[in-house]
Design a protein around this motif. Structure first.
Motif, PDB file in Angstrom:
ATOM      1  N   LEU A  72       0.850  -1.194   0.000  1.00 38.55           N
ATOM      2  CA  LEU A  72       0.000   0.000   0.000  1.00 38.55           C
ATOM      3  C   LEU A  72       0.884   1.242   0.000  1.00 38.55           C
ATOM      4  CD1 LEU A  72      -2.812   1.393   0.282  1.00 38.55           C
ATOM      5  CD2 LEU A  72      -2.424   1.347   2.745  1.00 38.55           C
ATOM      6  N   PHE A  73       0.655   2.117  -0.986  1.00 41.91           N
ATOM      7  CA  PHE A  73       1.333   3.408  -1.055  1.00 41.91           C
ATOM      8  C   PHE A  73       0.314   4.414  -0.514  1.00 41.91           C
ATOM      9  CE2 PHE A  73       2.578   0.638  -4.605  1.00 41.91           C
ATOM     10  CZ  PHE A  73       3.869   0.359  -4.191  1.00 41.91           C
ATOM     11  N   PRO A  74       0.474   4.822   0.750  1.00 41.28           N
ATOM     12  CA  PRO A  74      -0.637   5.526   1.401  1.00 41.28           C
ATOM     13  C   PRO A  74      -0.723   7.013   1.093  1.00 41.28           C
ATOM     14  CG  PRO A  74       1.145   5.190   2.968  1.00 41.28           C
ATOM     15  CD  PRO A  74       1.593   4.555   1.667  1.00 41.28           C
ATOM     16  N   LEU A  75      -1.922   7.539   1.310  1.00 42.93           N
ATOM     17  CA  LEU A  75      -2.137   8.980   1.378  1.00 42.93           C
ATOM     18  C   LEU A  75      -1.911   9.398   2.824  1.00 42.93           C
ATOM     19  CD1 LEU A  75      -5.450   9.399  -0.657  1.00 42.93           C
ATOM     20  CD2 LEU A  75      -3.337  10.663  -1.116  1.00 42.93           C
ATOM     21  N   GLY A  76      -1.428  10.617   3.024  1.00 40.22           N
ATOM     22  CA  GLY A  76      -1.215  11.112   4.380  1.00 40.22           C
ATOM     23  C   GLY A  76      -2.526  11.245   5.131  1.00 40.22           C
ATOM     24  N   ARG A  77      -3.568  11.631   4.413  1.00 45.97           N
ATOM     25  CA  ARG A  77      -4.883  11.635   5.070  1.00 45.97           C
ATOM     26  C   ARG A  77      -5.919  11.000   4.151  1.00 45.97           C
ATOM     27  NH1 ARG A  77      -8.318  16.020   3.635  1.00 45.97           N
ATOM     28  NH2 ARG A  77      -7.245  17.700   2.577  1.00 45.97           N
ATOM     29  N   GLY A  78      -6.881  10.315   4.761  1.00 45.55           N
ATOM     30  CA  GLY A  78      -7.917   9.644   3.978  1.00 45.55           C
ATOM     31  C   GLY A  78      -8.817  10.670   3.313  1.00 45.55           C
ATOM     32  N   ILE A  79      -9.213  10.390   2.085  1.00 51.60           N
ATOM     33  CA  ILE A  79     -10.051  11.318   1.327  1.00 51.60           C
ATOM     34  C   ILE A  79     -11.379  10.621   1.023  1.00 51.60           C
ATOM     35  CG2 ILE A  79     -10.250  12.620  -0.850  1.00 51.60           C
ATOM     36  CD1 ILE A  79      -8.014  13.625   0.886  1.00 51.60           C
ATOM     37  N   ASP A  80     -12.473  11.251   1.425  1.00 51.78           N
ATOM     38  CA  ASP A  80     -13.784  10.671   1.089  1.00 51.78           C
ATOM     39  C   ASP A  80     -14.002  10.777  -0.412  1.00 51.78           C
ATOM     40  OD1 ASP A  80     -14.445   9.923   3.664  1.00 51.78           O
ATOM     41  OD2 ASP A  80     -15.189  11.940   4.154  1.00 51.78           O
ATOM     42  N   VAL A  81     -14.352   9.665  -1.035  1.00 52.90           N
ATOM     43  CA  VAL A  81     -14.565   9.661  -2.488  1.00 52.90           C
ATOM     44  C   VAL A  81     -15.915   9.021  -2.806  1.00 52.90           C
ATOM     45  CG1 VAL A  81     -12.128   9.634  -3.188  1.00 52.90           C
ATOM     46  CG2 VAL A  81     -13.280   7.471  -2.691  1.00 52.90           C
ATOM     47  N   VAL A  82     -16.430   9.375  -3.973  1.00 49.61           N
ATOM     48  CA  VAL A  82     -17.669   8.741  -4.445  1.00 49.61           C
ATOM     49  C   VAL A  82     -17.434   8.209  -5.857  1.00 49.61           C
ATOM     50  CG1 VAL A  82     -19.213  10.164  -3.031  1.00 49.61           C
ATOM     51  CG2 VAL A  82     -18.581  10.931  -5.327  1.00 49.61           C
ATOM     52  N   ALA A  83     -18.289   7.263  -6.248  1.00 47.90           N
ATOM     53  CA  ALA A  83     -18.153   6.653  -7.570  1.00 47.90           C
ATOM     54  C   ALA A  83     -18.072   7.749  -8.632  1.00 47.90           C
ATOM     55  CB  ALA A  83     -19.326   5.727  -7.835  1.00 47.90           C
ATOM     56  N   SER A 113     -12.298  15.268  -7.699  1.00 50.28           N
ATOM     57  CA  SER A 113     -13.711  14.943  -7.473  1.00 50.28           C
ATOM     58  C   SER A 113     -14.511  15.324  -8.715  1.00 50.28           C
ATOM     59  CB  SER A 113     -14.245  15.698  -6.251  1.00 50.28           C
ATOM     60  OG  SER A 113     -14.381  17.054  -6.585  1.00 50.28           O
ATOM     61  N   ARG A 114     -15.740  14.807  -8.799  1.00 47.66           N
ATOM     62  CA  ARG A 114     -16.564  15.129  -9.972  1.00 47.66           C
ATOM     63  C   ARG A 114     -16.848  16.625 -10.028  1.00 47.66           C
ATOM     64  NH1 ARG A 114     -21.415  11.025  -9.893  1.00 47.66           N
ATOM     65  NH2 ARG A 114     -21.305  11.703  -7.735  1.00 47.66           N
ATOM     66  N   ALA A 115     -16.807  17.273  -8.844  1.00 55.58           N
ATOM     67  CA  ALA A 115     -17.038  18.725  -8.817  1.00 55.58           C
ATOM     68  C   ALA A 115     -15.773  19.497  -9.217  1.00 55.58           C
ATOM     69  CB  ALA A 115     -17.467  19.140  -7.415  1.00 55.58           C
ATOM     70  N   GLY A 116     -14.672  18.778  -9.436  1.00 53.91           N
ATOM     71  CA  GLY A 116     -13.454  19.448  -9.905  1.00 53.91           C
ATOM     72  C   GLY A 116     -12.470  19.794  -8.799  1.00 53.91           C
ATOM     73  N   HIS A 117     -12.776  19.399  -7.544  1.00 57.53           N
ATOM     74  CA  HIS A 117     -11.841  19.676  -6.443  1.00 57.53           C
ATOM     75  C   HIS A 117     -10.654  18.705  -6.547  1.00 57.53           C
ATOM     76  CE1 HIS A 117     -10.480  20.997  -2.540  1.00 57.53           C
ATOM     77  NE2 HIS A 117     -10.303  19.724  -2.225  1.00 57.53           N
ATOM     78  N   VAL A 118      -9.426  19.261  -6.392  1.00 57.58           N
ATOM     79  CA  VAL A 118      -8.229  18.414  -6.562  1.00 57.58           C
ATOM     80  C   VAL A 118      -7.480  18.254  -5.236  1.00 57.58           C
ATOM     81  CG1 VAL A 118      -5.969  18.247  -7.694  1.00 57.58           C
ATOM     82  CG2 VAL A 118      -7.942  19.101  -8.983  1.00 57.58           C
ATOM     83  N   HIS A 119      -7.098  17.021  -4.931  1.00 55.02           N
ATOM     84  CA  HIS A 119      -6.235  16.746  -3.771  1.00 55.02           C
ATOM     85  C   HIS A 119      -4.997  16.031  -4.298  1.00 55.02           C
ATOM     86  CE1 HIS A 119      -5.301  15.783   0.455  1.00 55.02           C
ATOM     87  NE2 HIS A 119      -4.795  14.673  -0.061  1.00 55.02           N
ATOM     88  N   LEU A 120      -3.810  16.561  -3.970  1.00 53.95           N
ATOM     89  CA  LEU A 120      -2.571  15.978  -4.515  1.00 53.95           C
ATOM     90  C   LEU A 120      -1.579  15.752  -3.384  1.00 53.95           C
ATOM     91  CD1 LEU A 120      -0.707  15.331  -6.989  1.00 53.95           C
ATOM     92  CD2 LEU A 120      -0.079  17.753  -6.971  1.00 53.95           C
ATOM     93  N   GLU A 121      -0.959  14.558  -3.353  1.00 55.41           N
ATOM     94  CA  GLU A 121       0.094  14.295  -2.353  1.00 55.41           C
ATOM     95  C   GLU A 121       1.272  13.604  -3.036  1.00 55.41           C
ATOM     96  OE1 GLU A 121      -1.023  12.269   1.236  1.00 55.41           O
ATOM     97  OE2 GLU A 121      -2.849  13.473   1.506  1.00 55.41           O
ATOM     98  N   ASP A 122       2.472  13.941  -2.564  1.00 51.58           N
ATOM     99  CA  ASP A 122       3.706  13.277  -3.023  1.00 51.58           C
ATOM    100  C   ASP A 122       4.374  12.654  -1.811  1.00 51.58           C
ATOM    101  OD1 ASP A 122       3.992  13.996  -5.814  1.00 51.58           O
ATOM    102  OD2 ASP A 122       4.155  16.058  -5.074  1.00 51.58           O
TER     103      ASP A 122
END
Ligand SMILES: C[S@@+](CC[C@H](N)C(=O)[O-])C[C@H]1O[C@@H](n2cnc3c(N)ncnc32)[C@H](O)[C@@H]1O
Length: 383
Positions: free
Chosen positions: A254-265, A290-299
């Motif tokens: 598992l290559f994790p995200l620092g924080r969990g992100i709620d996602v929908v189909a 997200s479908r609304a266009g919100h972006v979350h990015l982590e490296d």
């Protein structure tokens, strides 16, 4: 031999899928009288299957303490004329004649993390005849968006400030480590996607990318790497949840995200994972739109996690190693290098180019001690 080791090796014998697929593959690949190297032989399971398949001679090499008992088992089963057990790492093995077939199953969740690529690469250079066969011969790599509660707890726990203490530096390390997890089909938030193929003896750095859409609502905790291995032309083995050739006891990485992100189909998940199979240095970036266009990015990178942390080098060296910007560059250049064998002079030159003020002697000594520390790579992971 420890109780844990015995339990682990019993699980290999009790994994009907594994035994069946290796048995069929060896029958397909081994020709009568072939010499077979059982690389990482454990209790001798694959070597015995190779004899069943017609091998004339099997050399079983095993690094762990388990090998001291394996020779007794071979004798008890009247196979001592065919199977020879040697204790040690395959990289220290010298042979008079190269073998016809190399078989092994030290396959990590995303293939590289149990060492198969780097040990098979060494075997292809020194131990296998040029037209010889590796079992497995190659792996298809897959990535999938996943939810995994235990990993989330193991990361978030460091951010909870227990008894009012700020444990933030541990929180940062925790999200920059690859986690060995056991996933079921419910953990998948999207179908695993094929993202490349590696030959089992290719220890060059590889890059895998994912661009997919979430199919199930949930909390995205990261991206998991898994594989379908090609044991022979017609036999495959896998750790993909739900796969008909799934090993019963093999983790996923598992290559994790620092924080969990709620996602929908319908939400889009893009990821890139870059792996060095020799040093295990692994970097990943995950982008969620997200479908609304919100972006979350982590490296993230294991370079920022404990493995290549200055503290790790201090502990591994058993003595203080002055860790400063120069040492950090040296660690990164070494760990990021291509394949086995480090060109020390090239690393020194690269580090000096980044730090023109550092003395040549200091950089040279530092690089040499770090190369020695990294020479054997990290230890074996446990699922
Ligand atoms: C996944 S276990 C499988 C054991 C056995 N092949 C079986 O099928 O039951 C892998 C074993 O390989 C050993 N091992 C891994 N890399 C090795 C290497 N380069 N040389 C010798 N042993 C190695 C480990 O100690 C471990 O016992």
């Amino acid at each position: 031999v420890s109780a844990g080791e015995l339990t682990e090796h019993l699980q290999y014998w009790q994994d009907d899928v594994k035994v069946d697929r290796y048995r069929r593959a060896l029958v397909e690949v081994v020709r009568p009288g072939d010499t077979v190297l059982d690389l990482g032989s454990g209790t001798g399971l694959l070597g015995m299957l190779a004899v069943e398949a017609g091998a004339g001679r099997v050399l079983a090499v095993e690094n762990g303490a388990i090998s001291t008992v394996t020779a007794e088992v071979v004798e008890r089963n009247h196979l001592d004329e065919r199977i020879e057990v040697r204790q040690g790492l395959s990289t220290t093995l010298d042979l008079d004649e190269p073998v016809d077939v190399v078989v092994g199953d030290q396959i990590g969740g995303f293939v590289f993390s149990a060492g198969v690529l780097r040990f098979y690469a060494d075997a292809s250079r020194r131990l296998l005849r040029p037209e010889g066969t590796f079992v497995p011969g190659s792996f298809d790599l897959l990535l999938a968006p996943v939810q995994h509660q235990a990993s989330r707890d193991a990361i978030d726990g460091w951010a909870s400030a227990p008894f009012g203490y700020d444990l933030g530096p541990f929180h940062e390390r925790a999200q920059n480590l690859v986690r060995y997890v056991v996933l079921d089909e419910d953990s998948l938030l999207g179908t695993p996607q094929a993202c490349g193929t590696v030959a089992a003896h290719d220890d060059r750095r590889f890059r895998a990318t994912l661009d997919t859409h979430v199919t199930t609502d949930g909390r995205l905790d990261g991206v998991a790497g898994m594989f379908v291995g090609h044991l022979s032309p017609s036999v495959t083995l896998s750790n993909v949840p739900g796969h008909p050739d799934r090993l019963q006891h093999r983790w996923q990485d598992l290559f994790p995200l620092g924080r969990g992100i709620d996602v929908v189909a319908g939400d889009r998940v893009e990821a890139e994972v870059v792996v060095n199979p020799v040093s295990y240095l692994t970097s990943w970036s995950i982008r969620v739109t997200s479908r609304a266009g919100h972006v979350h990015l982590e490296d993230h990178s294991t370079f920022e996690g404990a493995l290549f942390d200055p503290a790790w080098f201090r502990i591994a060296a058993g003595r203080p190693v002055a860790i400063d910007g120069v040492a950090r560059s040296a660690c990164r250049v070494i760990a990021d290098g291509e394949g086995a064998g480090v060109d020390t002079a090239a690393v020194v030159a690269a580090v000096r180019a980044e730090h023109p003020g550092a003395s040549a002697g200091q950089v040279d000594r530092l690089v040499r001690s770090l190369v020695t520390l990294l020479a054997d790579g990290p230890g074996e992971p446990q699922a």
